[in-house]
Design a protein around this motif. Structure first.
Motif, mmCIF file in Angstrom:
data_model
loop_
_atom_site.group_PDB
_atom_site.id
_atom_site.type_symbol
_atom_site.label_atom_id
_atom_site.label_comp_id
_atom_site.label_asym_id
_atom_site.label_seq_id
_atom_site.Cartn_x
_atom_site.Cartn_y
_atom_site.Cartn_z
ATOM 1 N N VAL A 34 -82.536 11.991 61.518
ATOM 2 C CA VAL A 34 -83.328 11.730 62.710
ATOM 3 C C VAL A 34 -83.259 12.920 63.657
ATOM 4 C CG1 VAL A 34 -83.600 10.245 64.729
ATOM 5 C CG2 VAL A 34 -83.008 9.243 62.521
ATOM 6 N N GLY A 35 -84.426 13.323 64.186
ATOM 7 C CA GLY A 35 -84.457 14.359 65.204
ATOM 8 C C GLY A 35 -84.523 15.767 64.645
ATOM 9 N N SER A 36 -84.557 16.728 65.550
ATOM 10 C CA SER A 36 -84.688 18.131 65.159
ATOM 11 C C SER A 36 -83.442 18.664 64.457
ATOM 12 C CB SER A 36 -84.996 18.987 66.394
ATOM 13 O OG SER A 36 -84.016 18.784 67.404
ATOM 14 N N ALA A 37 -82.344 17.909 64.479
ATOM 15 C CA ALA A 37 -81.130 18.327 63.776
ATOM 16 C C ALA A 37 -81.362 18.444 62.280
ATOM 17 C CB ALA A 37 -79.998 17.334 64.046
ATOM 18 N N GLY A 38 -82.381 17.749 61.768
ATOM 19 C CA GLY A 38 -82.655 17.802 60.334
ATOM 20 C C GLY A 38 -83.434 19.023 59.895
ATOM 21 N N LEU A 39 -83.912 19.833 60.843
ATOM 22 C CA LEU A 39 -84.775 20.960 60.503
ATOM 23 C C LEU A 39 -84.086 22.048 59.667
ATOM 24 C CD1 LEU A 39 -87.388 22.595 60.662
ATOM 25 C CD2 LEU A 39 -86.736 23.303 62.981
ATOM 26 N N PRO A 40 -82.892 22.535 60.029
ATOM 27 C CA PRO A 40 -82.323 23.668 59.274
ATOM 28 C C PRO A 40 -82.144 23.385 57.785
ATOM 29 C CG PRO A 40 -81.173 23.388 61.359
ATOM 30 C CD PRO A 40 -82.056 22.194 61.200
#
Length: 362
Positions: free
Chosen positions: A79-85
Motif C-alpha cells: 500500500v502507498g508509494s512505499a511499494g514503488l522502488p
C-alpha cells in the motif's frame, strides 16, 4: 498458489509488520525467502520459519528479490508509494508484474511505463477495474477506443445526504458495503479518492488522454469496467466481486485459471444499477479532473497529501470532508510540472506531505 501448486511456487514473500500472518504464509507456501521491512517483525520471525526458508530485513532486500534472476513474476501489493522502488526494480528487470499498487503509476507513471517498454516487462493490472479494462481491450485497436469507464461502488455513503458527511466517523467510513479492505483503502473508497487515483492509473496503464477516462457509480460491483468503441459498441467485464479473479488473471491470463469464486448468476442478481457521480458528495472526483489535465507533479501531490489527510482522519485530527479539502489546498500550493527522475518524485512527495501537515495543523 495453493489452488494451483503445479503452476506456481513462491520464491519470496515480503511483508511489513504482521509477523504472525507472514509465519502462517511461510508455513503454507514454503518460499525460499521471507523479507520483513520492519526490524521488529523480522526479529520476531528469527528461528520461527520453516527449515530452508531464509529471512531478510529491509526494503533493499525486497528490491533485490524483485529483480532476482529466480523471480519470474512479482505481485506488487504494498500500500502507498512505499511499494514503488521494489516494483520499479522488477519492471526494469523485465519481469511480469501484477500491479495491485496504484501509487506506482500515480506517482511515477511516466517513469514506470517507460521502463516497462524499455525492458519488455509485462505489466498486468490487479485492481478489478483495470483488470476488466485490460480484458475489454484485448484484440481491439487502441485508436478505436472512445471512452474507458471505471465503475465504483460508491462506498458506504453513496446514498447519504452530502450535508451529513461532516459528522462521519472512521468506523463508518471503513464499513465498505461490497469489499473487505484495509482502513486506508476503505476510507479512500468512501471519499472516492480511490477512484480518482484509479483514473490517473488508467491514464498511464492504457496510454489514454483524460477526455477518454470516466467513472460511474455501480452499487452491485458486478460490472467492473466498460470500454466504449467508435462504432457505438461497449464491452464490459462482469464477475462476482471477488479479488481472486483479477489476481488469477494477472498471474496467468491464458489459459484462464480456476479461481474458486462463485459463478455469476444474472437471473438471480436481477437488476443492475448505474448512477452518475455526484461531485457534491464526492468532491475528489471533481478535483482529479484538474490533476488529469496537469503534469506529473500534481498526481504525486494528490497521492501524498491524501495519504497524510487520510491518516489524520483515522487519528481524529480532521473531519471526513476535510480529507479532500486538505488535498485541494495542497494542490493549490505546488508547481504543475513534468517529472523524469525518481529523485524528483520523492522531493515532490516529501514537499506535499509537509504542506499537508501545515494545512492540517493550521
Amino acid at each position: 498458489m495453493l489452488r494451483h501448486p503445479d503452476k506456481f511456487t513462491a520464491h519470496a514473500l515480503v511483508g511489513h509488520r504482521n509477523s504472525d500472518k507472514m509465519l502462517s504464509l511461510a508455513r503454507q507456501l514454503r518460499p525460499s525467502w521471507v523479507v520483513m521491512t520492519d526490524e521488529g517483525a523480522a526479529a520476531a520471525l528469527k528461528g520461527q520459519l520453516p527449515a530452508g526458508v531464509r529471512l531478510a530485513c529491509g526494503m533493499d532486500a525486497a528490491i533485490d528479490l524483485a529483480s532476482d534472476v529466480d523471480t519470474d513474476m512479482v505481485m506488487a501489493a504494498m500500500v502507498g508509494s512505499a511499494g514503488l522502488p521494489a516494483t520499479l526494480a522488477a519492471v526494469r528487470a523485465g519481469k511480469r508484474v501484477g500491479l495491485a499498487n496504484k501509487e506506482c503509476l500515480v506517482t511515477a507513471g511516466r517513469i514506470f511505463m517507460s521502463a516497462a517498454e524499455a525492458s519488455g516487462a509485462v505489466v498486468v493490472p490487479v485492481d478489478s477495474e483495470h483488470a476488466a479494462v485490460h480484458q475489454c481491450l484485448q484484440g481491439h485497436e487502441r485508436g478505436s477506443v472512445k471512452q474507458v469507464i471505471l465503475t465504483a461502488s460508491g462506498g458506504p455513503f453513496r446514498d447519504r445526504d452530502p450535508a451529513s458527511l461532516h459528522a462521519v466517523t472512521p468506523a463508518q467510513a471503513t464499513a465498505h458495503p461490497n469489499w473487505d479492505m484495509g482502513a486506508k483503502i476503505s476510507i479512500d473508497s468512501a471519499t472516492m479518492m480511490n477512484k480518482a487515483l484509479e483514473l490517473i492509473e488508467a491514464r498511464w496503464l492504457f496510454d489514454l488522454p483524460p477526455d477518454k477516462l470516466s467513472a460511474i457509480i455501480h452499487p452491485e460491483s458486478i460490472v467492473h469496467a466498460m470500454v466504449e468503441y467508435q462504432d457505438g459498441s461497449a464491452l464490459a467485464q462482469l464477475a462476482m466481486p471477488d479479488m481472486r479473479m483479477p489476481i488469477a488473471y494477472a498471474m496467468q491470463a491464458e489459459p484462464r485459471l480456476d479461481t474458486g469464486i462463485s459463478w455469476l448468476d444474472l437471473a438471480k442478481t436481477g437488476t443492475l444499477h448505474f448512477h452518475a457521480v455526484d461531485h457534491l458528495r464526492f468532491p475528489a472526483m471533481a478535483l482529479v479532473q484538474q490533476v488529469l489535465r496537469g503534469e506529473d507533479s500534481l498526481a504525486i501531490t494528490l497521492n501524498a497529501a491524501n495519504e497524510v489527510a487520510n491518516a489524520a482522519f483515522r487519528d481524529g485530527r480532521i473531519g471526513f470532508m476535510q480529507i479532500v479539502t486538505t488535498v485541494e489546498q495542497v494542490l493549490a500550493r505546488v508547481d504543475d510540472r513534468a517529472v523524469v527522475t525518481l529523485d524528483e518524485v520523492w522531493q515532490i512527495d516529501e514537499h506535499a506531505r509537509s504542506l499537508a501537515e501545515e494545512v492540517i495543523g493550521a
